[in-house]
Design a protein around this motif. Structure first.
Motif, PDB file in Angstrom:
ATOM      1  N   SER A   1      45.836  41.818  36.599  1.00  0.00           N
ATOM      2  CA  SER A   1      46.978  42.623  37.045  1.00  0.00           C
ATOM      3  C   SER A   1      48.132  41.692  37.420  1.00  0.00           C
ATOM      4  O   SER A   1      47.969  40.473  37.513  1.00  0.00           O
ATOM      5  CB  SER A   1      46.573  43.481  38.236  1.00  0.00           C
ATOM      6  OG  SER A   1      46.111  42.667  39.285  1.00  0.00           O
TER       7      SER A   1
ATOM      8  N   GLU B   1      43.849  42.067  44.819  1.00  0.00           N
ATOM      9  CA  GLU B   1      43.607  43.426  44.331  1.00  0.00           C
ATOM     10  C   GLU B   1      43.167  43.370  42.874  1.00  0.00           C
ATOM     11  O   GLU B   1      43.970  43.082  41.995  1.00  0.00           O
ATOM     12  CB  GLU B   1      44.903  44.249  44.459  1.00  0.00           C
ATOM     13  CG  GLU B   1      44.724  45.713  44.118  1.00  0.00           C
ATOM     14  CD  GLU B   1      46.053  46.465  44.134  1.00  0.00           C
ATOM     15  OE1 GLU B   1      46.580  46.685  45.233  1.00  0.00           O
ATOM     16  OE2 GLU B   1      46.533  46.840  43.056  1.00  0.00           O
TER      17      GLU B   1
ATOM     18  N   GLU C   1      40.752  45.378  39.789  1.00  0.00           N
ATOM     19  CA  GLU C   1      39.999  46.552  39.359  1.00  0.00           C
ATOM     20  C   GLU C   1      38.887  46.091  38.419  1.00  0.00           C
ATOM     21  O   GLU C   1      38.898  44.948  37.956  1.00  0.00           O
ATOM     22  CB  GLU C   1      40.926  47.523  38.616  1.00  0.00           C
ATOM     23  CG  GLU C   1      42.063  48.068  39.458  1.00  0.00           C
ATOM     24  CD  GLU C   1      41.628  49.153  40.418  1.00  0.00           C
ATOM     25  OE1 GLU C   1      40.500  49.682  40.260  1.00  0.00           O
ATOM     26  OE2 GLU C   1      42.412  49.478  41.333  1.00  0.00           O
ATOM     27  N   THR C   2      37.985  46.995  38.119  1.00  0.00           N
ATOM     28  CA  THR C   2      36.889  46.672  37.205  1.00  0.00           C
ATOM     29  C   THR C   2      37.446  46.121  35.893  1.00  0.00           C
ATOM     30  O   THR C   2      38.370  46.690  35.322  1.00  0.00           O
ATOM     31  CB  THR C   2      36.078  47.951  36.897  1.00  0.00           C
ATOM     32  OG1 THR C   2      35.772  48.565  38.141  1.00  0.00           O
ATOM     33  CG2 THR C   2      34.808  47.645  36.137  1.00  0.00           C
ATOM     34  N   GLY C   3      36.882  45.019  35.459  1.00  0.00           N
ATOM     35  CA  GLY C   3      37.296  44.449  34.166  1.00  0.00           C
ATOM     36  C   GLY C   3      38.471  43.495  34.273  1.00  0.00           C
ATOM     37  O   GLY C   3      38.899  42.926  33.275  1.00  0.00           O
ATOM     38  N   GLU C   4      39.012  43.336  35.479  1.00  0.00           N
ATOM     39  CA  GLU C   4      40.154  42.435  35.632  1.00  0.00           C
ATOM     40  C   GLU C   4      39.689  41.088  36.187  1.00  0.00           C
ATOM     41  O   GLU C   4      38.844  41.038  37.079  1.00  0.00           O
ATOM     42  CB  GLU C   4      41.200  43.053  36.572  1.00  0.00           C
ATOM     43  CG  GLU C   4      41.835  44.299  35.992  1.00  0.00           C
ATOM     44  CD  GLU C   4      42.897  44.910  36.892  1.00  0.00           C
ATOM     45  OE1 GLU C   4      43.642  45.764  36.389  1.00  0.00           O
ATOM     46  OE2 GLU C   4      42.970  44.564  38.074  1.00  0.00           O
TER      47      GLU C   4
ATOM     48  N   GLY D   1      48.733  44.535  43.232  1.00  0.00           N
ATOM     49  CA  GLY D   1      48.594  44.007  41.876  1.00  0.00           C
ATOM     50  C   GLY D   1      48.350  42.509  41.852  1.00  0.00           C
ATOM     51  O   GLY D   1      48.148  41.931  40.787  1.00  0.00           O
TER      52      GLY D   1
ATOM     53  N   SER E   1      44.114  41.072  30.960  1.00  0.00           N
ATOM     54  CA  SER E   1      43.102  41.735  31.783  1.00  0.00           C
ATOM     55  C   SER E   1      43.332  41.461  33.268  1.00  0.00           C
ATOM     56  O   SER E   1      42.611  41.984  34.110  1.00  0.00           O
ATOM     57  CB  SER E   1      41.708  41.258  31.380  1.00  0.00           C
ATOM     58  OG  SER E   1      41.645  39.856  31.484  1.00  0.00           O
TER      59      SER E   1
END
Lengths: 303, 189
Positions: free
Chosen positions: B140, B119, B121-124, B114, B138
């Motif tokens: 983590s 790490e 993810e899409t959109g973060e 996180g 947006s």
């Protein structure tokens, strides 16, 4: 077989599983209705388990659709969420697209979702009305006599939360104490594997206070772990995300599934837990029955 | 070491790991955090209490109002106001003790989960690390090893430690504001 041979085989299997050749087949099979293999007793308690859901992508919608079909045959009032409920943004539109729309048929039918927090979730989700967290990062609820769920925030287990878990488990008089949270204490995942620190702090309390079942997500696959010190553990982290071929060969696995998305249905009938795990394509990938721990052979002490 | 912890009850674990309450550095840090909490309490008092069970729009509106009120109450806040030069070495030492060496591999893995630097993810998007900046939803949030949390000074409710890369961030859960940070306080992950 030599170590090299085993590793070589494992690599080839993973490589094959990661190829997108199965995609067309699984999508084509989406229309298949899941065949219920649970007793579906009138007086038993039913619930569903989903994990790592909040993508707003096609796979989430397809799994949600299967879950709704399951609900028609197997009426459950509760869905437990294993965290990572919202990947990326958390605006009102995101809540719509990543939660309210895919699960609309269930929400409309009055099914209540109970969320735990993952490492992609902002703690303010605890205030969101449809996650039923009552403003708390960790909480418990009793859906009926004899059964209590404990939602734990495994991202941030500070002293206050650990003391709450210890006290709440100790105070609970229910036969079934079901803990659910994001990080799996036991896992055969290549990417993450067992969350050893989580296990170090939680397992002694689980054993001391007689936890009956542990559910988690985080790993983007399904795995049923062989009972550890008498406690059954499940990983349901592939209800919208999938790490194809990510389960490594370990002694922990009773059943693993890492080639399609999945969710789980559960039924508690007195001292028995019946479970059925269903893929996005509507196929049963695991099912069975477990006795509640401590009813036949007591769990051993923490080592 | 882990096997030893696994055999301990919670109370033994806590008493073995927690910092001595009479450590003057701990007192200094606690007072600085409390000063922030007092500011937040005053800011919160200007708005209705959040309901238990809100719509996303209500959550967003309340957070935005709280951010504005806190920022206006501490416009000159800067790095080091809470992680002062007096306490900073204590944090660095605790992090080094918990995250260095082969025996801390599990802990480092937890911190990377996180962690927006390792790490996404899409959109973060990774957050911008500045005092009074909003840690975006947006992005983590890193997990924090429970055994490390038992050794770090306890925080009041809704204030938390998180990692962005190796930087230790002090974050307000209610407003998502970054209250302070210690740049690259953790050893290499």
């Amino acid at each position: 077989m030599s170590d090299f041979g085993m590793k070589d085989f494992g690599f080839s299997r993973r490589l094959l599983l990661k190829l997108p050749i199965g995609l067309g087949l699984t999508r084509a099979a989406v229309a298949q209705s899941p065949e219920l293999q649970l007793p579906n007793g009138k007086d038993s308690f039913h619930f569903a388990v989903i994990g790592d859901t909040g993508t707003g992508g096609q796979a989430q919608y397809e799994v949600a659709s299967q879950l709704a079909k399951s609900h028609e045959a197997f009426s459950f009032n509760i869905v437990t969420m294993m965290g990572d409920n919202m990947y990326g943004g958390e605006s009102a539109k995101d809540f719509q697209r990543k939660f309210e729309q895919p699960y609309k048929p269930l929400l409309d039918a009055g099914v209540k979702f109970y969320a735990s927090l993952g490492n992609h979730d902002n703690p303010s989700q605890a205030n969101y009305e449809k996650f039923n967290m009552n403003g708390e990062r960790y909480y418990s609820f009793k859906p009926r006599d004899g059964i209590r769920f404990f939602a734990i925030d495994s991202n941030y287990m500070d002293r206050k939360q650990l003391e709450w878990i210890d006290k709440s488990l100790n105070d609970s008089k229910e036969d079934w104490k079901i803990a659910f949270f994001h990080h799996p204490p036991y896992s055969s995942g290549e990417t993450h594997g067992s969350s050893v620190q989580i296990r170090t702090v939680l397992e002694p309390m689980f054993l001391q206070h007689g936890v009956s079942l542990v559910l988690s997500g985080h790993e983007h696959f399904y795995e049923r772990i062989k009972p550890q010190k008498g406690i059954p553990y499940f990983i349901v982290g592939s209800s919208a995300k999938l790490r194809r071929g990510n389960i490594e060969k370990t002694d922990l696995t009773a059943k693993g599934f890492d080639i399609d998305y999945a969710y789980m249905l559960c039924e508690i009938d007195k001292d028995k837990l019946h479970f059925q795990t269903i893929s996005r394509a509507g196929k049963t990938i695991d099912n069975g029955m477990l006795d509640r721990p401590n009813t036949k052979s007591p769990a051993g002490p923490a080592k | 070491m882990r096997a030893l912890f696994a055999a301990m009850t919670l109370s033994t674990l806590i008493s073995n790991l927690a910092l001595p309450a009479d450590d003057p550095r701990l007192k200094d840090f606690t007072q600085r955090v409390q000063k922030y909490v007092d500011i937040r309490r005053a800011a919160k008092a200007r708005f209705p209490e959040p309901m238990k069970g809100e719509k996303p729009e209500q959550i967003e509106a309340r957070e935005k109002a709280l951010v504005a009120a806190i920022r206006s109450a501490r416009p000159m806040a800067k790095q080091g106001d809470i992680f002062s030069p007096t306490v900073a070495p204590m944090f660095v030492a605790i992090l080094k003790n918990n995250l260095s060496g082969s025996e801390s591999k599990d802990s480092r893995h937890v911190v990377k989960q996180g962690n927006p630097a390792t790490e996404t993810e899409t959109g973060e998007k990774p957050p911008m690390i500045e005092v009074n900046a909003v840690y975006p939803k947006s992005a983590s949030l890193s997990s924090v090893p429970p055994l490390l949390l038992l050794q770090l000074p306890m925080l009041p409710p809704d204030i938390e430690y998180r990692f962005v890369g190796r930087t230790l961030v002090l974050r307000d859960n209610l407003s998502n504001l970054i209250i302070d940070y210690l740049k690259e306080a953790a050893p290499p992950l």
